[in-house]
Write an enzyme that holds these catalytic residues in place. Structure first.
Site, PDB file in Angstrom:
ATOM      1  CG  ASN A   1      39.079  20.638  43.115  1.00 35.22           C
ATOM      2  OD1 ASN A   1      39.095  19.563  42.532  1.00 35.22           O
ATOM      3  ND2 ASN A   1      39.341  21.766  42.499  1.00 35.22           N
TER       4      ASN A   1
ATOM      5  CG  HIS B   1      43.517  15.890  41.430  1.00 29.67           C
ATOM      6  ND1 HIS B   1      43.969  15.974  40.123  1.00 29.67           N
ATOM      7  CD2 HIS B   1      43.672  17.123  41.966  1.00 29.67           C
ATOM      8  CE1 HIS B   1      44.404  17.204  39.904  1.00 29.67           C
ATOM      9  NE2 HIS B   1      44.244  17.920  41.008  1.00 29.67           N
TER      10      HIS B   1
ATOM     11  NE  ARG C   1      44.530   0.869  33.965  1.00 29.35           N
ATOM     12  CZ  ARG C   1      44.777  -0.255  34.642  1.00 29.35           C
ATOM     13  NH1 ARG C   1      43.808  -1.084  34.948  1.00 29.35           N
ATOM     14  NH2 ARG C   1      46.002  -0.537  35.026  1.00 29.35           N
TER      15      ARG C   1
ATOM     16  CG  HIS D   1      39.028  23.280  36.609  1.00 28.89           C
ATOM     17  ND1 HIS D   1      40.311  23.726  36.815  1.00 28.89           N
ATOM     18  CD2 HIS D   1      38.633  23.857  35.445  1.00 28.89           C
ATOM     19  CE1 HIS D   1      40.667  24.544  35.828  1.00 28.89           C
ATOM     20  NE2 HIS D   1      39.663  24.623  34.977  1.00 28.89           N
TER      21      HIS D   1
ATOM     22  NE  ARG E   1      43.143  21.810  33.114  1.00 27.04           N
ATOM     23  CZ  ARG E   1      43.940  22.657  33.770  1.00 27.04           C
ATOM     24  NH1 ARG E   1      43.902  22.732  35.088  1.00 27.04           N
ATOM     25  NH2 ARG E   1      44.782  23.416  33.122  1.00 27.04           N
TER      26      ARG E   1
ATOM     27  NE  ARG F   1      44.907  18.716  32.290  1.00 32.41           N
ATOM     28  CZ  ARG F   1      45.884  19.569  32.597  1.00 32.41           C
ATOM     29  NH1 ARG F   1      46.435  19.531  33.787  1.00 32.41           N
ATOM     30  NH2 ARG F   1      46.303  20.455  31.735  1.00 32.41           N
TER      31      ARG F   1
ATOM     32  CD  GLU G   1      38.803  25.371  40.406  1.00 34.38           C
ATOM     33  OE1 GLU G   1      39.623  25.077  39.521  1.00 34.38           O
ATOM     34  OE2 GLU G   1      38.953  25.115  41.590  1.00 34.38           O
TER      35      GLU G   1
ATOM     36  CB  THR H   1      44.873  26.735  38.534  1.00 37.31           C
ATOM     37  OG1 THR H   1      43.827  25.844  38.177  1.00 37.31           O
ATOM     38  CG2 THR H   1      44.521  28.135  38.108  1.00 37.31           C
TER      39      THR H   1
ATOM     40  CD  GLU I   1      39.238  29.617  45.154  1.00 40.08           C
ATOM     41  OE1 GLU I   1      38.115  29.377  44.633  1.00 40.08           O
ATOM     42  OE2 GLU I   1      40.106  28.740  45.305  1.00 40.08           O
TER      43      GLU I   1
ATOM     44  CG  HIS J   1      46.179  26.265  43.764  1.00 39.86           C
ATOM     45  ND1 HIS J   1      47.436  25.753  43.734  1.00 39.86           N
ATOM     46  CD2 HIS J   1      45.563  25.836  42.633  1.00 39.86           C
ATOM     47  CE1 HIS J   1      47.588  25.066  42.621  1.00 39.86           C
ATOM     48  NE2 HIS J   1      46.468  25.089  41.938  1.00 39.86           N
ATOM     49  N   GLY J   2      46.789  24.495  46.868  1.00 38.41           N
ATOM     50  CA  GLY J   2      47.991  24.036  47.565  1.00 38.41           C
ATOM     51  C   GLY J   2      47.821  23.893  49.072  1.00 38.41           C
TER      52      GLY J   2
END
Ligand code: PXP
Length: 241
Positions: free
Chosen positions: A7, A10, A18, A43, A45, A49, A70, A101, A151, A191-192
């Site tokens: 994924n 980030h 910026r 993802h 969103r 973001r 996603e 999420t 998932e 996730h995580g």
């Protein structure tokens, strides 16, 4: 062998800080491909973001491995997916205020919207997966929605405060996977997950794919920091890069 979906959200989070071009999530996806991942996850969103619609078009064009988008079941996002046509769409719950999420979809609610999203995505030739908690009720409802894949949310396992709790949650995950497989569903999880907790999840053989983002991006920053500073120090101190 368990597949790894990387994924790259980030990487885009950092770029959006910026609003420039770097770091480029598509470049990160291509590096991930060369490093041996089996798919890329992004993802889009509703608040945009991190990943932008253009990123999806660029990823779709550049990637050789499958693209898993996603997304929420919002009609506007479903329309984007139907145009971009990623290989897969994973429907997730989305709240504007959340940092990430926070849990799986509650398939007891919003069935009409979900059914509509699943049907439109399928019509566009996209494989649909539902992100749900490892809960037998949710698994049965996912089967009823006639999706081929789910998932399972590993966030609670990953965030368990004690080793004992983590073991209990891992056993729950194992049972959930067994139930889903018995209903004919393909099972992914994510996730995580990080470098310390992933191996126990990999040991559940029926989980076909793990989707991992944050820990990989964090590790990339840490592992790459030395080189980044060294190159800049070379330029600033006059020795070249
Ligand atoms: N799978 C799903 C459905 C997610 O929503 C996310 C987070 O975007 C991930 C996997 C990856 O989670 P993490 O970034 O914590 O590895």
């Amino acid at each position: 062998m368990t597949r790894l979906g990387v994924n790259i959200d980030h990487v885009a989070t950092l770029r959006q800080a910026r609003r420039g071009k770097n770091p480029n999530p598509v470049e990160a996806a291509l590096v991930s491909e060369r490093a041996g991942c089996d798919g890329i996850v992004a993802h889009l969103r509703e608040d945009r973001r991190h990943i932008q619609e253009q990123d999806l078009w660029d990823l779709k064009k550049a990637l050789r491995v499958p693209l898993n988008m996603e997304m929420s079941a919002s009609p506007q996002i479903v329309r984007v997916a139907a145009r971009v046509k990623p290989d897969q769409a994973t429907l997730v719950p989305e709240k504007r205020q959340e940092l990430t999420t926070e849990g799986g979809l509650d398939l007891r609610k919003g069935q009409k919207r979900l059914k509509q999203a699943v049907s439109q995505l399928k019509k566009a030739g996209i494989r649909v997966s539902l992100f749900i908690d490892p809960d037998p009720v949710q698994i049965r409802l996912a089967r009823d929605l006639e999706v081929p894949m789910i998932e399972l949310h590993t966030g609670r396992y990953a965030g368990a405060p004690t080793r004992k709790r983590r073991e209990i949650l891992l056993r729950q995950m194992e049972e959930a996977v067994g139930k889903a497989r018995a209903l004919g569903l393909i099972v992914a999880a994510g996730h995580g997950l990080d470098y310390d907790n992933v191996v126990e999840v990999v040991s559940i053989p029926e989980i076909e794919e793990l989707n991992i983002g944050f820990s990989i991006v964090a590790r990339a920053v840490e592992a790459g920091f030395h080189q980044a500073v060294q190159e800049m120090a070379g330029l600033v101190h006059g020795g070249g890069r």
